[in-house]
Design an enzyme around this catalytic site. Structure first.
Site, PDB file in Angstrom:
ATOM      1  N   VAL A 214     -30.239 -20.604 -12.439  1.00 54.79           N
ATOM      2  CA  VAL A 214     -29.258 -20.311 -13.522  1.00 54.79           C
ATOM      3  C   VAL A 214     -29.937 -20.418 -14.882  1.00 54.79           C
ATOM      4  O   VAL A 214     -31.113 -20.915 -15.127  1.00 54.79           O
ATOM      5  CB  VAL A 214     -28.176 -21.565 -13.297  1.00 54.79           C
TER       6      VAL A 214
ATOM      7  N   CYS B  42     -34.144 -25.449  -7.338  1.00 55.71           N
ATOM      8  CA  CYS B  42     -35.179 -25.508  -8.159  1.00 55.71           C
ATOM      9  C   CYS B  42     -35.218 -24.463  -9.048  1.00 55.71           C
ATOM     10  O   CYS B  42     -34.417 -23.335  -8.861  1.00 55.71           O
ATOM     11  CB  CYS B  42     -36.376 -24.737  -7.273  1.00 55.71           C
ATOM     12  N   TRP B  43     -35.608 -24.816 -10.272  1.00 52.91           N
ATOM     13  CA  TRP B  43     -35.435 -23.861 -11.545  1.00 52.91           C
ATOM     14  C   TRP B  43     -36.833 -22.970 -11.732  1.00 52.91           C
ATOM     15  O   TRP B  43     -36.838 -22.487 -12.679  1.00 52.91           O
ATOM     16  CB  TRP B  43     -35.189 -24.799 -12.910  1.00 52.91           C
ATOM     17  N   GLU B  44     -37.656 -23.026 -11.015  1.00 54.75           N
ATOM     18  CA  GLU B  44     -38.916 -22.492 -10.786  1.00 54.75           C
ATOM     19  C   GLU B  44     -39.524 -22.898 -12.196  1.00 54.75           C
ATOM     20  O   GLU B  44     -39.994 -22.096 -13.067  1.00 54.75           O
ATOM     21  CB  GLU B  44     -39.036 -20.939 -10.868  1.00 54.75           C
TER      22      GLU B  44
END
Ligand code: FAD
Ligand code: SF4
Ligand code: SF4
Lengths: 629, 160
Positions: A214, B42-44
């Site tokens: 996101v 997970c946002w890496e």
């Protein structure tokens, strides 16, 4: 039952220490030498919040000392970009202090690029400066740690504590440790909420494993809103969700591409498309808000939402995808390197995606698209709490004693938590934290927090409430053989999916092209109430799921507020962010106002009101105005 | 893109668990090594990758839109004050090394301890100034901007 750990006699509690919270904790020590300053943060302040992976630009810097801009220039810019709907007292105040924050960052070791000719900071755009900001968050965290008496990492703050001896006064906060499962009670004279904005309340475009991809971080749980709404603080501009035009799938930033690398967009036929949507759009919003000729002549910016509108409509007309033309700029190896650094410094996933899909922007123009909506208050949008401004700037309606104090006594906000202050970004959020900290110290020194009492009953009641999802799980888990389908509960993921689907379909998400109306919003509210009932039955199998359960409850409170506000404002103020299909025009006669709401903490009932929109005008303009009248 | 941990490199030290903003790096109780318990949150962000002393964590693009066979690796060095990246595309045509500074001062030395700063006087408290101001807020090193100094008024009504 979990252990109860009480931290007593706190003067200033910072709930959530991202950019706003670290600013607050840092500055509080200066004004409160002997005060007890405590941070409660759900992650680890070294890498928490929207800036966890770093930033490649500071998007709010005036450069006053280099003669670049004055604070009022930035206020006008934010006003134009937000179609008039901003708190100009708060913006002016932030803008007049933000440069001192940025110069301190440089003193602390944050690498800020310099323009070798002028000696001033290297500009990406009129307000943005370029940094090597991989360690931005660890650096500001260090500053906060040097000031705070104690930092409690891994505490998910779930509720604010209220004073039992005086109505509408804050008395601290409670939460739980996401590792040990202990119950934490923080009794404090003042609380500064810096718990950030909300991602993941509208269904994201990404699916499956990619759902964490996101734009705003997946851990931005709308807790600033959940906490303050839950305590009965008034909120403003919650309808003003933001939609971002970004590189497709990776959500890589576009600011440096447009401003510094001078890339531009075109449709699938290689044509410029924006301008052709503007005549019709001008009929919707009025020439005062969209005048391409004037913009061309004066560099008056075209509002972000209106540019989104053109992009959305061009895709709907069948001329997608929209491409970012990088092939020209990237022939210059220096600019090519900047293009990649820009991702590595703040959205690494975009670099991973291009590597995975063999996109080489030198030979191929990558795709852009619009994101799902987000609710926050420091980027190109201004959702958040209704806060008092500074006494030397604010008109009566905007002033009740202490800068950045909400309508709950002793409860302050910073960053995304504060409403009406878009375009604060990282530096402005930190600055707001500093302002809130000074005011909170004054609040205490003025004796406003005397005689606070927190009953054991309140503490016990919250404890039961917090751990209920785990009890619920234990109670009903063994009724079924295995798996996640249970007639007595839903798990947090299932609840999140439901929230996202209903917000998307009824409140104007991406799959309905950001469209909603009165009827849809009413259905949305009904479904949110039903979800609220089910959230009483949300089950958590472990402490990690308990964290997700409380994030979901905060997102739910934020969502309800968004729907109530969207319903209240009967006009389409920001085409490209969302549309009211039953009121497609901007309506200054009735709606040149800020929307303010309050949810009664006892009954859950909403009351809505309009607040006047004050603008900062030059003496000359004002005099000319008086002549006409 | 979600992280994964190489079995042979991880020694279970827990640095990644300590830093992950999403609380999703956990130690497997049987194997005593770390893994990502919730890849779809997970946002890496690479915080764990940067923190792992054994380079045991890597990232594989999200299965739903990223084909296999790419790599973006990183080494962050606080002592040298730099971060080094290597990007390799799937087809091997892009293979870049990129280096950036992360600080200009020896780590943690340049940030003031405000408890040791001189105490602000009453005049300063009553003013609108913050710590260290008015330094840096004005070109002429003058005082803070106000409505009066900038010839401004706050007016209700419609202004564009
Ligand atoms: C992709 C992206 C790019 C951006 N680019 C730029 C840029 O280039 N330049 C720029 O200047 N700004 C940029 N910004 C904006 C900037 O990051 C934000 O404006 C700023 O971080 C907002 O500060 P905040 O303190 O309100 O929120 P955050 O920094 O997000 O902090 C919120 C904190 O609260 C904590 N928290 C949340 N819930 C709880 C809870 N229940 N209990 C306890 N703690 C909690 C979080 O862990 C976090 O530490 C960008 C943001 C994003 C996401
Ligand atoms: S930091 Fe690295 S070595 Fe330590 S537990 Fe995590 S993956 Fe294993
Ligand atoms: S990349 Fe970030 S969100 Fe993902 S596991 Fe590592 S630290 Fe957590």
């Amino acid at each position: 039952m979990p252990k109860t750990i009480v931290e007593d006699n706190i003067d200033i509690l910072v709930a959530g220490a991202g950019l706003g919270g670290t600013g607050a904790a840092f500055e509080a020590r200066y004004w409160g030498k002997n005060k007890k300053i405590v941070i409660a943060e759900k992650a680890n302040i070294d890498r928490s919040g929207a800036v966890a992976q770093g930033l490649y630009a500071i998007n709010c810097y005036m450069g006053t000392r280099f003669g670049e801009n004055n604070p009022e220039d930035h206020v006008r810019y934010a006003r134009i970009d937000l179609m008039g709907m901003v708190r100009e007292d708060l913006l002016f105040d932030m803008a007049r202090h933000v440069d001192s924050t940025v110069h301190q960052f440089e003193e602390w070791g944050l690498p800020i690029m310099r323009d070798p000719k002028s000696g001033s900071y290297l500009r990406e755009g009129r307000w943005q400066i370029m940094i090597h900001g991989e360690s931005y968050k660890p650096i500001v965290a260090e500053a906060a740690k040097k000031s705070a008496d104690k930092v409690f990492n891994r505490i998910c703050v779930t509720h604010l504590l209220m004073d039992d001896s005086k109505e509408n006064r804050v008395a601290g906060a409670v939460g739980f440790n996401v590792r040990t499962g202990d119950y934490h009670v923080f009794k404090s004279k003042a609380v500064i909420v810096g718990a950030g904005g909300a991602s993941n309340i509208f269904r994201p475009r990404s699916v499956g494993e990619g759902a964490g991809r996101v734009w705003y971080a997946p851990w931005s749980s709308g807790s600033a809103y959940g906490l303050m709404i839950g305590a009965g603080a008034k909120m403003t501009q919650m309808e003003n969700r933001i939609v971002l035009a970004r590189f497709k799938d990776g959500y890589g930033p576009v600011g440096a591409y447009f401003l510094h690398l001078k890339t531009y967009t075109q449709n699938c036929n290689g044509e410029e498309y924006e301008s052709k949507w503007f005549p019709d759009l001008q009929k919707m919003v009025g020439k005062e808000y969209l005048d391409p000729e004037l913009s061309h002549a004066t560099h008056r910016p075209i509002p972000t939402c209106l540019r989104n509108h053109a992009l959305i409509n061009e895709i709907n007309a069948g001329r997608g995808p929209i491409h970012m033309v990088t092939m020209e700029a990237f022939q210059d190896p220096h600019l090519e390197e900047i293009g990649w650094h820009n991702f590595l410094g703040m959205t690494v996933g975009q670099a991973v995606l291009w590597a995975a899909t063999d996109v080489n922007p030198k030979y191929e123009n990558p795709e852009l698209t619009t994101s799902e909506p987000y609710v926050m208050g420091s980027h190109a949008t201004g959702s958040g709490a209704w806060c008092s401004g500074p006494e030397d700037v604010s008109p009566d309606e905007y002033f009740w004693g202490y800068n950045r104090m909400t309508t709950v006594e002793g409860l302050f906000g910073a960053g995304d938590a504060v409403g009406g202050t878009p375009h604060a970004f990282s530096s402005g959020s930190f600055t707001e934290g500093r302002l809130a900290a000074k005011a909170a110290c004054k609040y205490i020194d003025d004796g406003k927090a005397e005689g606070i009492r927190v009953s054991p009953e309140q503490i016990e009641r919250r404890k039961e409430e917090i751990f209920k999802p785990m009890e619920h799980y234990k109670l009903y888990r063994n009724e079924i053989v295995a798996g996640s389908v249970n007639p007595n509960y839903i798990n947090p993921r299932q609840g999140l999916d439901r929230l996202q689907k209903l917000m998307d379909e009824y409140a104007g998400g991406a799959t309905v092209n950001y469209m909603t109306n009165d009827k849809l919003l009413h259905i949305g509210l009904k479904k949110l109430k039903l979800l609220e009932e089910d959230l009483e039955k949300v089950a958590a199998k472990d402490i990690h799921e308990l964290l997700r359960a409380w994030e979901l409850k905060h997102r739910h409170l934020a969502s309800e507020s968004v729907v109530q506000h969207t319903l209240f404002r009967k006009e389409t103020r920001w085409p490209g962010y969302y549309y009211r299909g039953d009121a497609m025009k901007l309506d200054d006669e009735n709606w040149h106002v800020l929307t303010v709401s309050r949810r009664d903490p006892e009954t859950g009932e909403y009351t809505m009101e309009k607040a006047p929109c004050y603008h900062l005008v030059g003496d000359e303009e004002a005099a000319a105005d008086a002549d006409v009248a | 893109m979600p992280t994964f941990v190489y079995m042979t490199r991880c020694d279970g030290c827990g640095h990644c668990v300590d830093i992950c903003p999403s609380d999703i790096m956990h130690i497997d109780p049987t194997l005593r090594r770390a893994y990502n318990i919730e890849p779809n949150m997970c946002w890496e962000c690479y915080s764990c990758v940067k923190a792992c002393p054994h380079n045991a964590i890597d990232v594989r693009g999200y299965a739903d839109f990223a084909p296999l066979g790419h790599s973006v690796r990183v080494i962050r060095d606080e002592e040298k004050g730099v971060i080094a990246w290597r990007i390799k595309s799937r087809n091997g045509e892009t293979d870049m090394n990129l280096l950036a500074p992360i600080t200009t001062k020896p780590w943690g030395t340049a940030i003031p301890k405000l408890s040791e700063a001189p105490e602000p006087g009453q005049e300063m408290r009553d003013s609108q100034l913050l710590f260290n101001e008015p330094k840096y807020v004005r070109m002429d090193d003058g005082d803070l901007h106000t409505l009066e100094s900038n010839g401004l008024q706050m007016k209700a009504g419609v202004y564009y």
